[in-house]
Design a protein around this motif. Sequence first.
Motif, PDB file in Angstrom:
ATOM      1  N   LEU A 127       0.823  -1.298  -0.191  1.00  0.00           N
ATOM      2  CA  LEU A 127      -0.143   0.111  -0.210  1.00  0.00           C
ATOM      3  C   LEU A 127       0.708   1.152  -0.027  1.00  0.00           C
ATOM      4  CD1 LEU A 127      -2.704  -1.071   2.480  1.00  0.00           C
ATOM      5  CD2 LEU A 127      -2.920  -0.838   0.169  1.00  0.00           C
ATOM      6  N   GLU A 128       1.742   1.228   0.762  1.00  0.00           N
ATOM      7  CA  GLU A 128       2.837   2.364   0.946  1.00  0.00           C
ATOM      8  C   GLU A 128       4.322   1.881   1.011  1.00  0.00           C
ATOM      9  OE1 GLU A 128       3.698   5.672   4.182  1.00  0.00           O
ATOM     10  OE2 GLU A 128       1.325   5.407   3.706  1.00  0.00           O
ATOM     11  N   GLU A 129       4.841   2.115  -0.020  1.00  0.00           N
ATOM     12  CA  GLU A 129       6.383   1.623  -0.146  1.00  0.00           C
ATOM     13  C   GLU A 129       7.098   2.329   0.776  1.00  0.00           C
ATOM     14  OE1 GLU A 129       7.755   1.486  -4.191  1.00  0.00           O
ATOM     15  OE2 GLU A 129       5.974   0.359  -4.861  1.00  0.00           O
ATOM     16  N   GLU A 130       7.045   3.466   0.948  1.00  0.00           N
ATOM     17  CA  GLU A 130       8.118   4.311   2.017  1.00  0.00           C
ATOM     18  C   GLU A 130       7.593   4.205   3.606  1.00  0.00           C
ATOM     19  OE1 GLU A 130       8.592   7.903   0.166  1.00  0.00           O
ATOM     20  OE2 GLU A 130       9.101   7.101  -1.889  1.00  0.00           O
ATOM     21  N   CYS A 131       6.733   3.041   3.857  1.00  0.00           N
ATOM     22  CA  CYS A 131       6.357   3.208   5.425  1.00  0.00           C
ATOM     23  C   CYS A 131       7.443   2.406   6.257  1.00  0.00           C
ATOM     24  CB  CYS A 131       4.894   2.530   5.515  1.00  0.00           C
ATOM     25  SG  CYS A 131       4.394   2.533   6.995  1.00  0.00           S
ATOM     26  N   SER A 132       8.491   3.138   6.557  1.00  0.00           N
ATOM     27  CA  SER A 132       9.573   2.828   7.377  1.00  0.00           C
ATOM     28  C   SER A 132       9.124   2.473   8.817  1.00  0.00           C
ATOM     29  CB  SER A 132      10.819   3.931   7.491  1.00  0.00           C
ATOM     30  OG  SER A 132      10.101   4.993   8.262  1.00  0.00           O
ATOM     31  N   ALA A 133       7.777   3.055   9.375  1.00  0.00           N
ATOM     32  CA  ALA A 133       7.551   2.504  10.667  1.00  0.00           C
ATOM     33  C   ALA A 133       7.192   1.045  10.764  1.00  0.00           C
ATOM     34  CB  ALA A 133       6.253   3.417  11.057  1.00  0.00           C
ATOM     35  N   ALA A 134       6.642   0.630   9.754  1.00  0.00           N
ATOM     36  CA  ALA A 134       6.045  -0.906   9.737  1.00  0.00           C
ATOM     37  C   ALA A 134       7.354  -1.866   9.733  1.00  0.00           C
ATOM     38  CB  ALA A 134       5.167  -1.126   8.554  1.00  0.00           C
ATOM     39  N   TYR A 135       8.472  -1.407   8.882  1.00  0.00           N
ATOM     40  CA  TYR A 135       9.821  -2.097   9.019  1.00  0.00           C
ATOM     41  C   TYR A 135      10.362  -2.134  10.509  1.00  0.00           C
ATOM     42  CZ  TYR A 135       9.744  -2.570   3.762  1.00  0.00           C
ATOM     43  OH  TYR A 135       9.466  -2.935   2.602  1.00  0.00           O
ATOM     44  N   ILE A 136      10.311  -1.012  10.869  1.00  0.00           N
ATOM     45  CA  ILE A 136      10.950  -0.737  12.101  1.00  0.00           C
ATOM     46  C   ILE A 136      10.145  -1.642  13.331  1.00  0.00           C
ATOM     47  CG2 ILE A 136      11.341   1.014  14.090  1.00  0.00           C
ATOM     48  CD1 ILE A 136      11.792   2.831  11.779  1.00  0.00           C
ATOM     49  N   LEU A 137       9.183  -1.483  13.139  1.00  0.00           N
ATOM     50  CA  LEU A 137       8.050  -2.491  13.954  1.00  0.00           C
ATOM     51  C   LEU A 137       8.292  -3.942  13.994  1.00  0.00           C
ATOM     52  CD1 LEU A 137       5.888  -2.455  16.302  1.00  0.00           C
ATOM     53  CD2 LEU A 137       4.018  -2.279  14.280  1.00  0.00           C
ATOM     54  N   LEU A 138       8.253  -4.295  12.783  1.00  0.00           N
ATOM     55  CA  LEU A 138       8.519  -5.728  12.563  1.00  0.00           C
ATOM     56  C   LEU A 138      10.188  -6.198  12.974  1.00  0.00           C
ATOM     57  CD1 LEU A 138       7.726  -8.434  11.475  1.00  0.00           C
ATOM     58  CD2 LEU A 138       8.284  -8.031   9.240  1.00  0.00           C
ATOM     59  N   ALA A 139      10.991  -5.249  12.656  1.00  0.00           N
ATOM     60  CA  ALA A 139      12.512  -5.576  13.219  1.00  0.00           C
ATOM     61  C   ALA A 139      12.518  -5.577  14.665  1.00  0.00           C
ATOM     62  CB  ALA A 139      13.375  -4.495  12.670  1.00  0.00           C
ATOM     63  N   ASN A 140      11.634  -4.651  15.427  1.00  0.00           N
ATOM     64  CA  ASN A 140      11.622  -4.918  16.574  1.00  0.00           C
ATOM     65  C   ASN A 140      10.825  -6.113  17.240  1.00  0.00           C
ATOM     66  OD1 ASN A 140      13.122  -2.368  16.946  1.00  0.00           O
ATOM     67  ND2 ASN A 140      11.009  -1.266  17.181  1.00  0.00           N
ATOM     68  N   ILE A 141       9.651  -6.413  16.548  1.00  0.00           N
ATOM     69  CA  ILE A 141       8.991  -7.759  17.035  1.00  0.00           C
ATOM     70  C   ILE A 141       9.958  -8.807  16.933  1.00  0.00           C
ATOM     71  CG2 ILE A 141       7.283  -9.193  16.161  1.00  0.00           C
ATOM     72  CD1 ILE A 141       5.572  -6.476  15.456  1.00  0.00           C
ATOM     73  N   PHE A 142      10.855  -8.947  15.871  1.00  0.00           N
ATOM     74  CA  PHE A 142      11.631  -9.925  15.640  1.00  0.00           C
ATOM     75  C   PHE A 142      12.868  -9.972  16.621  1.00  0.00           C
ATOM     76  CE2 PHE A 142      10.871 -10.467  10.873  1.00  0.00           C
ATOM     77  CZ  PHE A 142      10.251 -11.898  11.069  1.00  0.00           C
ATOM     78  N   ALA A 143      13.328  -8.769  16.983  1.00  0.00           N
ATOM     79  CA  ALA A 143      14.404  -8.630  17.967  1.00  0.00           C
ATOM     80  C   ALA A 143      13.718  -9.213  19.550  1.00  0.00           C
ATOM     81  CB  ALA A 143      14.750  -7.403  18.281  1.00  0.00           C
ATOM     82  N   SER A 144      12.672  -8.835  19.828  1.00  0.00           N
ATOM     83  CA  SER A 144      11.802  -8.928  21.145  1.00  0.00           C
ATOM     84  C   SER A 144      11.725 -10.526  21.136  1.00  0.00           C
ATOM     85  CB  SER A 144      10.616  -8.367  21.208  1.00  0.00           C
ATOM     86  OG  SER A 144      10.875  -7.018  21.306  1.00  0.00           O
ATOM     87  N   ALA A 145      11.682 -11.339  20.097  1.00  0.00           N
ATOM     88  CA  ALA A 145      11.148 -12.658  19.902  1.00  0.00           C
ATOM     89  C   ALA A 145      12.589 -13.419  20.007  1.00  0.00           C
ATOM     90  CB  ALA A 145      10.571 -13.031  18.788  1.00  0.00           C
ATOM     91  N   GLY A 146      13.820 -12.420  20.125  1.00  0.00           N
ATOM     92  CA  GLY A 146      15.068 -13.328  20.095  1.00  0.00           C
ATOM     93  C   GLY A 146      15.558 -13.657  18.620  1.00  0.00           C
ATOM     94  N   ARG A 147      14.775 -13.181  17.654  1.00  0.00           N
ATOM     95  CA  ARG A 147      15.300 -13.372  16.272  1.00  0.00           C
ATOM     96  C   ARG A 147      16.070 -12.358  15.669  1.00  0.00           C
ATOM     97  NH1 ARG A 147      10.296 -16.581  13.534  1.00  0.00           N
ATOM     98  NH2 ARG A 147      11.482 -16.133  11.638  1.00  0.00           N
ATOM     99  N   LEU A 148      17.221 -12.180  16.269  1.00  0.00           N
ATOM    100  CA  LEU A 148      18.099 -11.145  15.710  1.00  0.00           C
ATOM    101  C   LEU A 148      18.476 -11.147  14.397  1.00  0.00           C
ATOM    102  CD1 LEU A 148      20.135 -10.917  18.904  1.00  0.00           C
ATOM    103  CD2 LEU A 148      18.015  -9.829  18.320  1.00  0.00           C
ATOM    104  N   ASP A 149      18.702 -12.204  13.694  1.00  0.00           N
ATOM    105  CA  ASP A 149      18.927 -12.526  12.278  1.00  0.00           C
ATOM    106  C   ASP A 149      18.057 -11.838  11.454  1.00  0.00           C
ATOM    107  OD1 ASP A 149      21.472 -13.540  12.885  1.00  0.00           O
ATOM    108  OD2 ASP A 149      21.018 -15.669  12.457  1.00  0.00           O
ATOM    109  N   ASP A 150      16.771 -12.301  11.780  1.00  0.00           N
ATOM    110  CA  ASP A 150      15.338 -11.825  10.942  1.00  0.00           C
ATOM    111  C   ASP A 150      15.331 -10.254  11.189  1.00  0.00           C
ATOM    112  OD1 ASP A 150      14.520 -14.225   9.885  1.00  0.00           O
ATOM    113  OD2 ASP A 150      13.618 -14.782  11.699  1.00  0.00           O
ATOM    114  N   ALA A 151      15.455  -9.665  12.357  1.00  0.00           N
ATOM    115  CA  ALA A 151      15.575  -8.412  12.782  1.00  0.00           C
ATOM    116  C   ALA A 151      16.403  -7.428  11.907  1.00  0.00           C
ATOM    117  CB  ALA A 151      15.757  -8.086  14.236  1.00  0.00           C
ATOM    118  N   GLU A 152      17.816  -8.128  11.955  1.00  0.00           N
ATOM    119  CA  GLU A 152      18.704  -7.532  10.872  1.00  0.00           C
ATOM    120  C   GLU A 152      18.470  -7.524   9.378  1.00  0.00           C
ATOM    121  OE1 GLU A 152      21.568  -5.301   9.895  1.00  0.00           O
ATOM    122  OE2 GLU A 152      21.208  -5.744  12.090  1.00  0.00           O
TER     123      GLU A 152
END
Length: 184
Positions: A127-152
Amino acid sequence: MIAAYARFGHVTLAFESFREFVLQGGLADDVTFINLISACSHAGKLREAWDYFMLMRGEFAIDPVRQHYVCIVDLLSRSGRLVEAAELLKSMPFVPDVISWTNFLSACGAYSNLELASEALYQVSELEEECSAAYILLANIFASAGRLDDAERVRKEMADKGLKAVTESSFIWLRKQEQTERLT
């Protein structure tokens, strides 16, 4: 009255006001049901929200608008019923907006559903290619789950697309002192 009761957390009084309104011959409209379903959403009353949604469509012959669906999706998401929320988002007679998908993405993080969180990011980016907030949110979700490779991986994908985290700021104008304070 329904909206006021709903806004201040008096859900039972909102329901009673609606019943009284209808008994006295009042004609409920889509806004009436937005207020009722929103009240249900804020109070976590999923069954009642569905009842009002179906009543609106059946007995009152009111076609739901986007806001009715968004309230139901929000309630499903906050109740942890993420699969149902995703199905409703995809089956709505409207294209869900970025905010709906981002709110769903946030709920996926709260319930640690990484698969649906990834799907939500895909939908947001469609819907919006430039929505950085969603990427940051997903990266933080992965990091919180201990999936640091996915977050990176998500952060790298964001960087590859040239997206940057945007720092929000607010301004308060102080007329007495004729200066501006910047809050970040």
